[in-house]
Design an enzyme around this catalytic site. Structure first.
Site, PDB file in Angstrom:
ATOM      1  N   ASP A  50      34.314 -29.952 -44.448  1.00 41.45           N
ATOM      2  CA  ASP A  50      33.146 -29.895 -45.175  1.00 41.45           C
ATOM      3  C   ASP A  50      32.315 -29.370 -44.090  1.00 41.45           C
ATOM      4  O   ASP A  50      32.394 -29.929 -42.591  1.00 41.45           O
ATOM      5  CB  ASP A  50      32.471 -31.576 -45.609  1.00 41.45           C
ATOM      6  N   ASP A  56      27.986 -28.890 -44.358  1.00 38.14           N
ATOM      7  CA  ASP A  56      26.450 -29.735 -44.579  1.00 38.14           C
ATOM      8  C   ASP A  56      27.074 -31.467 -43.770  1.00 38.14           C
ATOM      9  O   ASP A  56      27.865 -32.086 -45.311  1.00 38.14           O
ATOM     10  CB  ASP A  56      26.316 -29.571 -45.755  1.00 38.14           C
TER      11      ASP A  56
END
Length: 220
Positions: free
Chosen positions: A7, A9
């Site tokens: 991922d 952010d």
């Protein structure tokens, strides 16, 4: 071969690029502060609480791309990278990526944030493979709409499996798979891999990780 999914952010970045992009446009005067800042904060809180309506958010987030030429957006994005994003890339995030690269793993960033915002970030992190929400384009310019399935929650699994199929791969192509994420929104994909890892997780993901004996790490 093994698979390493990241991922972006609040995982590889010590912050949220989607949120920062909207704030950057507000600071540049490209978006009206009074109309957009509180709404941007509201969507961010909904995301963190696991209550985000992804289509409502994308309508808010992608429309500004359609109001400006691609050339102007590219100029702004270069400034955005320098001022907002590079300071959010930690040494530990780079070390984690390098570890998987040296192990010969297939490294992919998989993020709900749109590819216009995230493609240069993936490049800066040295990861060539990006699966992101795709903004619709016509004649090289953005329309303000989303193209295809948003790369969010269960949509991440769908988009990943489509990507693997396009590259003549399946889950069975990998002996082991990792997914690093901070967010409760990524629980569907975290449950699919052999090695789910919670990175600086929100409270819900941290509790879930501890109950299931998943590793909890920090890259900050």
């Amino acid at each position: 071969m093994n698979l390493a999914l990241f991922d972006l952010d609040n995982t590889l970045l010590a912050g949220d690029s989607d949120f920062q992009w909207a704030q950057f446009l507000i600071e540049r005067g490209a978006l009206d502060r009074e109309l957009h800042e509180s709404r941007n904060l509201e969507f961010y809180e909904q995301y963190k609480a696991g209550m985000l309506d992804i289509h409502e958010f994308l309508d808010f987030q992608l429309k500004p791309l359609a109001r400006h030429s691609r050339s102007q957006l590219d100029v702004w994005h270069s400034e955005f990278m320098t001022k907002k994003i590079l300071p959010l890339i930690t040494i530990n995030a780079r070390k984690l990526i390098e570890k998987h690269r040296l192990d010969g793993d297939l490294c992919i960033i998989i993020t709900a944030t749109n590819s216009f915002v995230t493609a240069p970030i993936a490049q800066a992190l040295g990861i060539n493979n990006l699966i992101a929400t795709e903004p619709e384009q016509k004649n090289g310019e953005f329309t303000g709409k989303v193209s295809g399935i948003p790369c969010f929650r269960e949509g991440k699994i769908t988009r990943l499996e489509n990507w693997l199929d396009e590259h003549n791969l399946t889950w069975l192509s990998f002996l082991q798979s990792w997914f690093y994420s901070d967010s409760l929104n990524d629980l569907p994909l975290l449950r699919k891999v052999t090695h789910p890892v919670a990175v600086d997780p929100d409270a819900t993901l941290k509790n879930h990780a501890e109950q299931n004996n998943w590793p909890v790490i920090s890259l900050r």
